[in-house]
Design an enzyme around this catalytic site. Structure first.
Site, PDB file in Angstrom:
ATOM      1  N   ASP A   4      -3.995 -19.561 -45.318  1.00 54.16           N
ATOM      2  CA  ASP A   4      -4.475 -19.498 -46.692  1.00 54.16           C
ATOM      3  C   ASP A   4      -3.798 -20.651 -47.427  1.00 54.16           C
ATOM      4  O   ASP A   4      -2.620 -20.564 -47.774  1.00 54.16           O
ATOM      5  CB  ASP A   4      -4.113 -18.160 -47.336  1.00 54.16           C
ATOM      6  CG  ASP A   4      -4.541 -18.085 -48.793  1.00 54.16           C
ATOM      7  OD1 ASP A   4      -5.590 -18.662 -49.142  1.00 54.16           O
ATOM      8  OD2 ASP A   4      -3.815 -17.450 -49.589  1.00 54.16           O
ATOM      9  N   GLU A  64      -9.011 -20.758 -44.881  1.00 56.40           N
ATOM     10  CA  GLU A  64      -9.849 -20.445 -46.036  1.00 56.40           C
ATOM     11  C   GLU A  64     -10.293 -21.747 -46.688  1.00 56.40           C
ATOM     12  O   GLU A  64      -9.472 -22.627 -46.971  1.00 56.40           O
ATOM     13  CB  GLU A  64      -9.068 -19.583 -47.028  1.00 56.40           C
ATOM     14  CG  GLU A  64      -9.910 -19.089 -48.168  1.00 56.40           C
ATOM     15  CD  GLU A  64      -9.167 -18.107 -49.056  1.00 56.40           C
ATOM     16  OE1 GLU A  64      -9.032 -18.424 -50.259  1.00 56.40           O
ATOM     17  OE2 GLU A  64      -8.746 -17.050 -48.573  1.00 56.40           O
ATOM     18  N   ASP A 139      -0.519 -13.928 -50.080  1.00 58.09           N
ATOM     19  CA  ASP A 139      -1.024 -15.123 -49.411  1.00 58.09           C
ATOM     20  C   ASP A 139      -0.958 -14.921 -47.894  1.00 58.09           C
ATOM     21  O   ASP A 139      -1.805 -15.421 -47.153  1.00 58.09           O
ATOM     22  CB  ASP A 139      -0.196 -16.348 -49.812  1.00 58.09           C
ATOM     23  CG  ASP A 139      -0.160 -16.538 -51.318  1.00 58.09           C
ATOM     24  OD1 ASP A 139      -0.984 -17.312 -51.827  1.00 58.09           O
ATOM     25  OD2 ASP A 139       0.675 -15.897 -51.966  1.00 58.09           O
TER      26      ASP A 139
END
Length: 182
Positions: A4, A64, A139
């Site tokens: 992420d 992501e 996260d």
């Protein structure tokens, strides 16, 4: 392995796959806010992602994709962070797949509008993570969600486009036609 990307905090998560069952190997965050320079943060991302790849030897990286926001400067910095993480994986010949945040949420929770907390809670249940092992910063769970999404996506059977009519189906599949009975 899932990432992420972020410029203050970058999440990471590694899944192990035993047969068709995923399990958590590790998840955590890379704290970047202590570095004043954006370039030092990028260097740290490269170092840490390279280190994680060397330590856990993932087969693939799921990351992501950046979302479109109103602040162009923030998007640019986030894109750089993502690019550096991708370069670290590519430097070790790790294939990469990108997933939109909405796709990750949809894959893990069934809703593209799920909150970070809902994603974390679903991961806890799906991967049987004890509450005391859940990270403080989400996260890490977002990164793990990217890895789980990739696991789900790569496990889907490839479906070929079907025939548009019975006539077309019969032409494409003559071996599936039973002989007429007399």
């Amino acid at each position: 392995m899932g990432i992420d990307p972020g410029t203050n905090v970058m999440g990471y998560g590694v899944l192990g796959i035993n047969g068709k069952q995923p399990s958590v190997i590790v998840m955590g965050v890379i704290q970047l806010s202590k570095f004043e320079s954006h370039y030092l943060r990028l260097a740290r991302i490269f170092e840490r992602v390279t280190g994680l790849v060397e330590q856990y030897l993932p087969d693939e990286l799921a990351i992501e994709a950046p979302f479109f926001g109103k602040n162009v400067q923030s998007m640019l910095k986030l894109g750089r962070a993502q690019g550096v993480a991708m370069a670290a994986a590519l430097s070790r010949d790790i294939p990469i797949c990108e997933y939109a945040p909405l796709s990750i949420k949809q894959s893990v929770t069934g809703s593209g509008s799920a909150s970070k907390e809902q994603v974390a809670n679903m991961l806890r249940h799906i991967l049987r993570i004890p509450q005391e092992n859940m990270p403080r910063l989400l996260d890490a769970t977002d990164a793990l969600a990217a890895a789980l999404t990739h696991f789900y996506e790569t496990g889907k059977p490839k479906v070929e486009k079907g025939a548009k009519s019975w006539e077309q189906f019969l032409k494409q599949n003559p071996d599936r036609i039973a002989p007429r009975r007399k």
